[in-house]
Enzyme design. Structure first.
Site, PDB file in Angstrom:
ATOM      1  N   THR A  11      54.445  11.990  35.784  1.00  0.00           N
ATOM      2  CA  THR A  11      54.482  11.761  37.188  1.00  0.00           C
ATOM      3  C   THR A  11      53.216  11.258  37.787  1.00  0.00           C
ATOM      4  O   THR A  11      52.673  10.620  38.125  1.00  0.00           O
ATOM      5  CB  THR A  11      54.591  13.364  38.175  1.00  0.00           C
ATOM      6  OG1 THR A  11      55.974  13.431  37.933  1.00  0.00           O
ATOM      7  CG2 THR A  11      54.871  12.343  39.827  1.00  0.00           C
ATOM      8  N   SER A  57      59.950  16.234  30.725  1.00  0.00           N
ATOM      9  CA  SER A  57      61.114  16.739  29.718  1.00  0.00           C
ATOM     10  C   SER A  57      61.792  16.051  28.018  1.00  0.00           C
ATOM     11  O   SER A  57      62.825  17.068  27.706  1.00  0.00           O
ATOM     12  CB  SER A  57      62.456  16.302  30.548  1.00  0.00           C
ATOM     13  OG  SER A  57      61.947  16.474  31.740  1.00  0.00           O
ATOM     14  N   THR A  87      54.465  17.674  34.392  1.00  0.00           N
ATOM     15  CA  THR A  87      54.581  18.889  34.661  1.00  0.00           C
ATOM     16  C   THR A  87      55.144  20.071  34.566  1.00  0.00           C
ATOM     17  O   THR A  87      55.074  21.067  33.688  1.00  0.00           O
ATOM     18  CB  THR A  87      54.929  19.170  36.574  1.00  0.00           C
ATOM     19  OG1 THR A  87      55.477  18.765  36.654  1.00  0.00           O
ATOM     20  CG2 THR A  87      53.352  18.605  36.853  1.00  0.00           C
ATOM     21  N   ASP A  88      56.738  19.646  34.511  1.00  0.00           N
ATOM     22  CA  ASP A  88      57.883  20.180  33.812  1.00  0.00           C
ATOM     23  C   ASP A  88      58.027  21.627  32.534  1.00  0.00           C
ATOM     24  O   ASP A  88      58.260  22.156  32.667  1.00  0.00           O
ATOM     25  CB  ASP A  88      59.273  19.536  33.565  1.00  0.00           C
ATOM     26  CG  ASP A  88      59.823  19.182  34.824  1.00  0.00           C
ATOM     27  OD1 ASP A  88      59.582  19.018  36.315  1.00  0.00           O
ATOM     28  OD2 ASP A  88      60.482  17.633  35.175  1.00  0.00           O
ATOM     29  N   THR A 275      59.556  40.690  29.953  1.00  0.00           N
ATOM     30  CA  THR A 275      60.438  41.246  31.310  1.00  0.00           C
ATOM     31  C   THR A 275      60.795  39.215  31.547  1.00  0.00           C
ATOM     32  O   THR A 275      59.931  38.976  31.733  1.00  0.00           O
ATOM     33  CB  THR A 275      59.567  42.128  32.042  1.00  0.00           C
ATOM     34  OG1 THR A 275      59.992  42.408  33.597  1.00  0.00           O
ATOM     35  CG2 THR A 275      57.980  41.262  31.928  1.00  0.00           C
ATOM     36  N   GLN A 276      62.411  39.705  32.574  1.00  0.00           N
ATOM     37  CA  GLN A 276      61.757  38.790  33.530  1.00  0.00           C
ATOM     38  C   GLN A 276      60.961  38.074  34.939  1.00  0.00           C
ATOM     39  O   GLN A 276      61.101  37.777  35.165  1.00  0.00           O
ATOM     40  CB  GLN A 276      63.204  38.947  33.765  1.00  0.00           C
ATOM     41  CG  GLN A 276      64.733  39.016  32.839  1.00  0.00           C
ATOM     42  CD  GLN A 276      66.099  38.637  33.311  1.00  0.00           C
ATOM     43  OE1 GLN A 276      66.085  38.648  34.347  1.00  0.00           O
ATOM     44  NE2 GLN A 276      66.956  39.522  32.218  1.00  0.00           N
ATOM     45  N   CYS A 277      60.750  39.640  34.892  1.00  0.00           N
ATOM     46  CA  CYS A 277      59.877  39.612  35.887  1.00  0.00           C
ATOM     47  C   CYS A 277      58.324  38.705  35.347  1.00  0.00           C
ATOM     48  O   CYS A 277      58.291  39.176  34.655  1.00  0.00           O
ATOM     49  CB  CYS A 277      58.753  40.597  36.037  1.00  0.00           C
ATOM     50  SG  CYS A 277      60.425  41.959  36.130  1.00  0.00           S
TER      51      CYS A 277
END
Length: 344
Positions: A11, A57, A87-88, A275-277
């Site tokens: 971007t 991407s 940024t992605d 962990t997903q956290c």
């Protein structure tokens, strides 16, 4: 001071076509017109554009290698490097370069923007110019202030392999949930030297760009089926799996899940518990529901990000081949500050 601006796309590189109003990638000459400050400072800033420029991407490990080679090939000619990137997937690329550039002693600062440089309210200029100032900064001994791969975005400088993109809407797009910011920029740039990774000087920079993409992410969720888990773990050529678990590394206490994980590990697949956290660390054994993972041979990812873990796995499998014991050891070792290893 000589700084190389590696222009990959994203971007930040977009400008508005005056005839159509549509956004399009800018060439380096057009980009410089939007940021005349590049010519005004004391540093010599040269630009090395990718051809063609890449939407983040579409970035893959071949592009990581190209970025790393750009630094390596120009390492003796420049004091620091700034990488413009979408940024992605910035956290993936920046994490990968932290492993690929072994013995790095010069700054490599990734940055980008949420709005194109050609838009009135863009954050591109501020991010770019501050990233350049950070890349050029020297400590009291005349050495690079931040001699590691970093991400600068919206007033904060982070260790690259600790970052994740957290917001697609606000300018504060990135966070480092498990490691403090290396610096904060306001009227002054306040550095935190005790947090910055400084390697022993003397060893030459080593380029290590071999990767193996036979990795997968398996995210647990309520109601996950054995068929789904089996389909992932039976992927042809699979070598490593990021197992995204609950809380401090917990998983459903299904007998079939243990059997599937144990069988995969017995076949030589390395599985790492992540962990997903966003914040916190894996503590296998803290709760009874994580004990089957330990018994199956799943490794702890501690507080590593998914982005850094995937990049690290691809790097280790590419560089160390079939040396499974060494790969398993290094996955639980901090190579360049990507994890905090704790004995719970």
């Amino acid at each position: 001071m000589k700084i190389l601006l590696i222009f990959t796309g994203g971007t930040i590189s977009m400008v508005r076509n005056p005839e159509t109003g549509a956004l399009r990638p800018a060439d380096t000459q057009t980009f410089r017109k939007f940021v005349p400050e590049l010519e005004a400072g004391e540093a010599q800033i040269d630009m090395l554009p990718f051809d063609p420029l890449i939407d983040s991407s579409d970035v893959n490990p071949d592009n990581w290698a190209k970025m790393a080679r750009a630094v390596y090939d120009h390492y003796d000619q420049y004091d620091a490097f700034v990488v413009l990137h979408g940024t992605d997937t910035m956290s993936y690329s920046a994490s990968a370069l932290s492993f690929m550039l072994d013995n790095l002693t010069k700054p490599v600062v990734f940055t980008g923007s949420q709005l194109p440089v050609g838009v009135l309210r863009s954050d591109a200029k501020e991010n770019l110019l501050t990233a350049i100032e950070i890349a050029a900064a020297l400590d009291e001994n005349g050495q690079a202030m931040v001699p590691e791969v970093c991400v600068f975005f919206e007033n904060k400088l982070f260790r690259a392999n600790r970052t994740t993109k957290q917001n697609a809407e606000h300018f504060e797009a990135f966070a480092s949930h498990n490691y403090p910011a290396l610096a904060k920029a306001g009227v002054h740039i306040n550095y935190r030297p005790h947090l910055i990774l400084k390697r022993a000087t003397g060893a030459p920079l080593r380029l290590r760009v071999n990767t193996d993409r036979h990795v997968a992410v398996l995210k647990l969720f309520p109601g996950i089926t054995e068929e789904l888990v089996n389909s992932v773990l039976s992927t042809p050529g699979l070598r490593g799996v990021v197992l995204e678990t609950y809380g401090s590394g917990n998983a459903p206490s299904y007998d079939w899940l243990y059997r599937q994980l144990k069988a995969a590990i017995d076949r030589g697949i390395i599985i790492v518990n992540k962990t997903q956290c966003s914040t916190g660390s894996v503590e296998m054994g803290r709760y009874e529901v994580s004990l089957p993972l330990l018994k199956a041979g799943v490794l702890s990812g501690y507080d590593i990000t998914t982005e850094a873990l995937l990049a690290k796995m691809m790097y280790l499998f590419g560089e160390y081949g079939d040396d499974t014991p060494e790969i398993r050891r290094l996955l639980q070792t901090s190579i360049c500050g990507e994890i905090t290893v704790q004995n719970f």
